[in-house]
Design an enzyme around this catalytic site. Structure first.
Site, PDB file in Angstrom:
ATOM      1  N   LYS A  12       0.830  -1.197   0.000  1.00  0.00           N
ATOM      2  CA  LYS A  12       0.000   0.000   0.000  1.00  0.00           C
ATOM      3  C   LYS A  12       0.875   1.262   0.000  1.00  0.00           C
ATOM      4  CE  LYS A  12      -3.797  -2.329   2.401  1.00  0.00           C
ATOM      5  NZ  LYS A  12      -4.637  -2.328   3.618  1.00  0.00           N
ATOM      6  N   TYR A  52     -12.009  -2.986  -3.857  1.00  0.00           N
ATOM      7  CA  TYR A  52     -12.573  -3.051  -2.507  1.00  0.00           C
ATOM      8  C   TYR A  52     -14.109  -3.068  -2.504  1.00  0.00           C
ATOM      9  CZ  TYR A  52      -7.950  -2.113  -0.458  1.00  0.00           C
ATOM     10  OH  TYR A  52      -6.635  -2.189  -0.057  1.00  0.00           O
ATOM     11  N   ASN A 115      -1.577  -0.275   7.259  1.00  0.00           N
ATOM     12  CA  ASN A 115      -1.080  -1.610   7.600  1.00  0.00           C
ATOM     13  C   ASN A 115      -0.224  -2.253   6.509  1.00  0.00           C
ATOM     14  OD1 ASN A 115      -3.050  -2.425   5.818  1.00  0.00           O
ATOM     15  ND2 ASN A 115      -4.228  -3.621   7.302  1.00  0.00           N
ATOM     16  N   HIS A 118      -1.817  -5.476   1.344  1.00  0.00           N
ATOM     17  CA  HIS A 118      -3.059  -6.221   1.134  1.00  0.00           C
ATOM     18  C   HIS A 118      -2.654  -7.599   0.642  1.00  0.00           C
ATOM     19  CE1 HIS A 118      -6.906  -7.511  -0.554  1.00  0.00           C
ATOM     20  NE2 HIS A 118      -6.199  -7.906  -1.582  1.00  0.00           N
ATOM     21  N   GLU A 129      -8.666 -10.629  -8.199  1.00  0.00           N
ATOM     22  CA  GLU A 129      -7.767  -9.488  -8.020  1.00  0.00           C
ATOM     23  C   GLU A 129      -6.643  -9.493  -9.059  1.00  0.00           C
ATOM     24  OE1 GLU A 129      -8.588  -9.073  -3.214  1.00  0.00           O
ATOM     25  OE2 GLU A 129      -6.730 -10.028  -3.875  1.00  0.00           O
TER      26      GLU A 129
END
Length: 151
Positions: A12, A52, A115, A118, A129
């Protein structure tokens, strides 16, 4: 047992900005996974909303999309034995404070909203994905180390 299972792993914007992409790649390589696709992408909000879409009704959704579109991400496809489940174990819990030391999030993150990574949560979602992020497909090649990694 399939050593050709694939997972989608994305570093990310916080991971890219903090310069830990190489460390994350090294962990997957050292574990024995084969990199079959990689690119740096500055995703549009529309692309991220597709990625998402299962979170669309959540209160944090608009902030997530804004954050994810705020900078580039590193999109990767890794292949190997039980890649989806093992990849998620390597990342650690979604909340970094619940992640064990030695996991990517446990070593590098403190906040759920930052975080680092992903990782696909199922084989089906991984394939979805991968198609979304790599419509051009992945690269297939023989990993000569495989005989030293798999029985």
């Amino acid at each position: 047992m399939s050593v050709s299972e694939r997972t989608y792993i994305m570093v990310k914007p916080d991971g890219v900005q903090r310069g830990i992409v190489g460390n994350i790649i090294s962990r997957f390589e050292a574990r024995g996974f084969k990199l079959v696709a990689l690119k740096l992408v500055h995703a549009t909000p529309e692309h991220l909303e597709k990625h998402y879409e299962d979170l669309k009704g959540k209160g944090f959704f608009p902030g997530l999309i804004k954050y994810m579109a705020s900078g580039p991400v590193v999109a990767m496809v890794w292949e190997g034995l039980d890649a989806v489940k093992t990849g998620r174990v390597m990342l650690g819990a979604t909340n970094p404070l619940a992640s064990a030391p030695g996991t990517i999030r446990g070593d590098f993150a403190l906040a759920v909203g930052r975080n680092i990574c992903h990782g696909s949560d199922s084989v089906e979602n991984a394939e979805k994905e991968i198609k979304l992020w790599f419509p051009e497909g992945t690269v297939q090649y023989v990993n000569d180390q495989a005989k030293w990694i798999f029985e």
